[in-house]
Design a protein around this motif. Structure first.
Motif, PDB file in Angstrom:
ATOM      1  N   SER A   1      33.715  17.874  30.133  1.00 18.41           N
ATOM      2  CA  SER A   1      32.855  17.595  29.895  1.00 18.41           C
ATOM      3  C   SER A   1      31.638  18.155  28.473  1.00 18.41           C
ATOM      4  O   SER A   1      31.368  17.731  27.615  1.00 18.41           O
ATOM      5  CB  SER A   1      31.577  18.047  31.104  1.00 18.41           C
ATOM      6  OG  SER A   1      31.439  19.243  31.002  1.00 18.41           O
TER       7      SER A   1
ATOM      8  N   GLY B   1      28.343  10.030  26.279  1.00 13.43           N
ATOM      9  CA  GLY B   1      29.186  10.094  27.092  1.00 13.43           C
ATOM     10  C   GLY B   1      29.003  10.324  28.645  1.00 13.43           C
ATOM     11  O   GLY B   1      27.893  10.648  28.796  1.00 13.43           O
TER      12      GLY B   1
ATOM     13  N   TYR C   1      23.034  17.495  27.808  1.00 10.77           N
ATOM     14  CA  TYR C   1      23.789  17.692  29.204  1.00 10.77           C
ATOM     15  C   TYR C   1      23.123  17.218  30.707  1.00 10.77           C
ATOM     16  O   TYR C   1      21.692  18.353  30.610  1.00 10.77           O
ATOM     17  CB  TYR C   1      24.218  19.182  29.000  1.00 10.77           C
ATOM     18  CG  TYR C   1      25.421  19.532  30.097  1.00 10.77           C
ATOM     19  CD1 TYR C   1      26.922  19.775  29.248  1.00 10.77           C
ATOM     20  CD2 TYR C   1      25.512  19.347  31.344  1.00 10.77           C
ATOM     21  CE1 TYR C   1      27.828  19.432  30.088  1.00 10.77           C
ATOM     22  CE2 TYR C   1      26.605  19.432  31.925  1.00 10.77           C
ATOM     23  CZ  TYR C   1      27.920  19.620  31.699  1.00 10.77           C
ATOM     24  OH  TYR C   1      28.415  19.776  31.964  1.00 10.77           O
TER      25      TYR C   1
ATOM     26  N   HIS D   1      29.165  13.862  21.240  1.00 12.21           N
ATOM     27  CA  HIS D   1      28.525  12.936  21.757  1.00 12.21           C
ATOM     28  C   HIS D   1      26.395  13.825  22.170  1.00 12.21           C
ATOM     29  O   HIS D   1      26.575  14.829  22.132  1.00 12.21           O
ATOM     30  CB  HIS D   1      28.770  12.115  22.806  1.00 12.21           C
ATOM     31  CG  HIS D   1      29.758  11.212  23.335  1.00 12.21           C
ATOM     32  ND1 HIS D   1      30.814  11.540  23.224  1.00 12.21           N
ATOM     33  CD2 HIS D   1      29.880   9.825  22.907  1.00 12.21           C
ATOM     34  CE1 HIS D   1      31.725  10.703  23.152  1.00 12.21           C
ATOM     35  NE2 HIS D   1      30.863   9.726  23.378  1.00 12.21           N
TER      36      HIS D   1
ATOM     37  N   VAL E   1      25.287  13.707  27.242  1.00 17.70           N
ATOM     38  CA  VAL E   1      26.546  14.057  28.379  1.00 17.70           C
ATOM     39  C   VAL E   1      26.200  13.554  29.736  1.00 17.70           C
ATOM     40  O   VAL E   1      25.132  14.549  30.033  1.00 17.70           O
ATOM     41  CB  VAL E   1      27.483  14.739  27.924  1.00 17.70           C
ATOM     42  CG1 VAL E   1      28.479  15.407  28.721  1.00 17.70           C
ATOM     43  CG2 VAL E   1      28.758  14.578  26.672  1.00 17.70           C
TER      44      VAL E   1
ATOM     45  N   LEU F   1      33.683  16.485  26.229  1.00 13.64           N
ATOM     46  CA  LEU F   1      32.335  15.047  25.198  1.00 13.64           C
ATOM     47  C   LEU F   1      31.660  15.596  24.099  1.00 13.64           C
ATOM     48  O   LEU F   1      30.922  14.633  24.111  1.00 13.64           O
ATOM     49  CB  LEU F   1      32.382  14.777  26.852  1.00 13.64           C
ATOM     50  CG  LEU F   1      32.212  13.058  26.667  1.00 13.64           C
ATOM     51  CD1 LEU F   1      33.066  11.648  25.925  1.00 13.64           C
ATOM     52  CD2 LEU F   1      31.784  12.585  28.203  1.00 13.64           C
ATOM     53  N   LEU F   2      30.370  16.520  24.546  1.00 16.37           N
ATOM     54  CA  LEU F   2      30.146  16.961  24.638  1.00 16.37           C
ATOM     55  C   LEU F   2      29.304  17.063  22.425  1.00 16.37           C
ATOM     56  O   LEU F   2      28.753  16.965  22.061  1.00 16.37           O
ATOM     57  CB  LEU F   2      29.048  18.141  25.213  1.00 16.37           C
ATOM     58  CG  LEU F   2      27.618  19.031  25.135  1.00 16.37           C
ATOM     59  CD1 LEU F   2      26.874  17.625  25.544  1.00 16.37           C
ATOM     60  CD2 LEU F   2      27.155  20.101  24.931  1.00 16.37           C
TER      61      LEU F   2
END
Length: 425
Positions: free
Chosen positions: A303, A263, A5, A310, A313, A306-307
């Protein structure tokens, strides 16, 4: 498999030699917690001596040397705003609505006092959405984006154009495709001049100057500006052009470069455009509402979603940069505190054991300077298998003693981090 992240706080840091920096003044228990649990250091986002613009800096901290891949900010802003352009026959500019004295072209405010709403800007843009420029079969297309910001595309139906032209914004001069802040400038809209002795650059400069004149004629009489004057607000009666580009970067896409599902989440057109240009899966979030608790919750939830799908990110939060430009240390402090409370605190509670956290900035924007500087920015990497160093607070000076040391170029960061956390490419 470990995930990453990657959190970037736009313009978060200040000058190393400031007596007190915003990070030192701010109450930020969650960033301080990250510092204590991380290996830390400082990073020149492009290189020592270069005060980067956001676009080149973001390209760099994603792992690409901007000296090789940067093609101008205009095309990235256009891509982020959903505008297409014809390479070779159109040139895209980053643009600002501004306030000017029409007769003299004297600039009163480069950003309309930051009081122009996105809705007002969009209404103004409709009046200049498409302008026939009257020479070289030229035309201009305009799209308002956020607040005072816009994208302008200058094109010709017949003649090839070139991005190697200067800005009409006197606050920035150009060296090749890179714009550099001018400390002491004359507050007048400049004539755009070619930066190379070619017919393409000369035609582009002439078309851009025609657009500047026509835009002022139309905008100065617009009903929106009449209403703004009646309210005692500055009119948005001119367009400043800078950072021309006539092509998009050509580079190995992020997923292939890192062997990862990549991402990117952002709110501003330039970061969205960079994500799209470099092949990330881009998630766009709504514009800020002014309620930080709501805005950061929306960004965090998006987010984390998205994590789920992916491996890496990248999350870009704009908050601290604008008050840095305005010299407002107290507001910059509040923006950092809001991010710490409403975004980073909840983020720490929701990150799984398989996720490493990288926190940094794209550049320094010290209120003491009111502009980007070349100062190195803090970098913190928190991962369960890395032994933390002895840094106890998230500040520029404290990070000088971190294990990561000084990272000389932003494009070195991501490969170094992925190696440290054992990311399998």
């Amino acid at each position: 498999m470990v995930k990453l992240y990657y959190l970037v706080l736009d313009g978060m840091s200040d000058r190393l030699n400031d007596p007190v920096t915003t990070l030192e003044k701010a109450s930020k228990p969650n960033l301080d917690y990250i510092a204590k649990k991380s290996v830390c250091g400082l990073m020149y986002t492009i290189g020592k001596g270069i005060a980067p613009e956001s676009d080149a800096a973001v390209i760099s901290i994603l792992g690409y040397d901007p000296h090789k891949y940067y093609t101008g900010r205009g095309p990235l802003e256009a891509l982020g705003a959903g505008m297409e352009f014809r390479e070779g026959y159109e040139v895209a500019f980053r643009a600002n609505f501004a306030t000017v004295e029409p007769g003299t072209m004297r600039l009163i405010d480069r950003r309309v006092g930051r009081t122009l709403t996105t809705e007002e800007a969009r209404e103004l843009a409709k009046s200049i959405e498409y302008i026939d420029l009257g020479v070289y079969e030229g035309y201009a297309r305009v799209k308002a984006t956020i607040g005072h910001r816009a994208v302008v595309i200058i094109g010709s139906r017949k003649y090839r154009l070139s991005a190697l032209v200067d800005n009409n914004d006197p606050a920035y001069s150009r060296k090749g495709l890179i714009s550099i802040a001018v400390k002491d400038f004359e507050p007048y809209i400049k004539k755009i001049t070619p930066l190379e002795d070619t017919i393409e650059a000369k035609i582009t400069a002439e078309l851009a100057n025609k657009f500047t004149e026509k835009a002022i004629e139309i905008l100065d009489k617009h009903p929106i500006n009449k209403k703004r004057r009646e309210k005692g607000l500055l009119p948005a009666n001119a367009i400043l052009l800078r950072d021309a580009g006539d092509s998009l970067p050509k580079a190995t896409p992020l997923p292939q470069k890192y062997g990862a599902r990549f991402g990117l989440l952002a709110e501003m057109p330039v970061e969205l455009g960079i994500g799209r240009a470099f092949g990330a899966d881009v998630m766009e979030v709504p514009l800020p509402t002014g309620d930080p608790e709501y805005d950061y919750r929306i960004r965090l939830e998006a987010s984390l979603k998205l994590l789920d799908t992916h491996d890496i990110v990248y999350v870009h939060l704009k908050g601290p940069d604008e008050p840095g430009h305005d010299g407002d240390l107290e507001l910059k402090k509040k923006r950092i505190e809001d991010i710490d409370k409403f975004f980073i605190g909840p983020l720490l509670k929701n990150l799984g054991d398989d996720v490493a956290l990288l926190v940094t900035a794209d550049h320094a924007t010290p209120p003491s300077v009111k502009a980007h500087t070349d100062d190195p920015v803090p970098v913190a990497l928190m991962w369960k298998d890395l032994e933390p160093d002895n840094v106890s607070v998230f500040t520029e000076k404290a990070f000088m003693n971190g294990k990561l040391g000084i990272i000389e170029h932003g494009w070195q960061l991501l490969p170094k981090v992925l190696e440290l956390i054992g990311f399998k490419q």
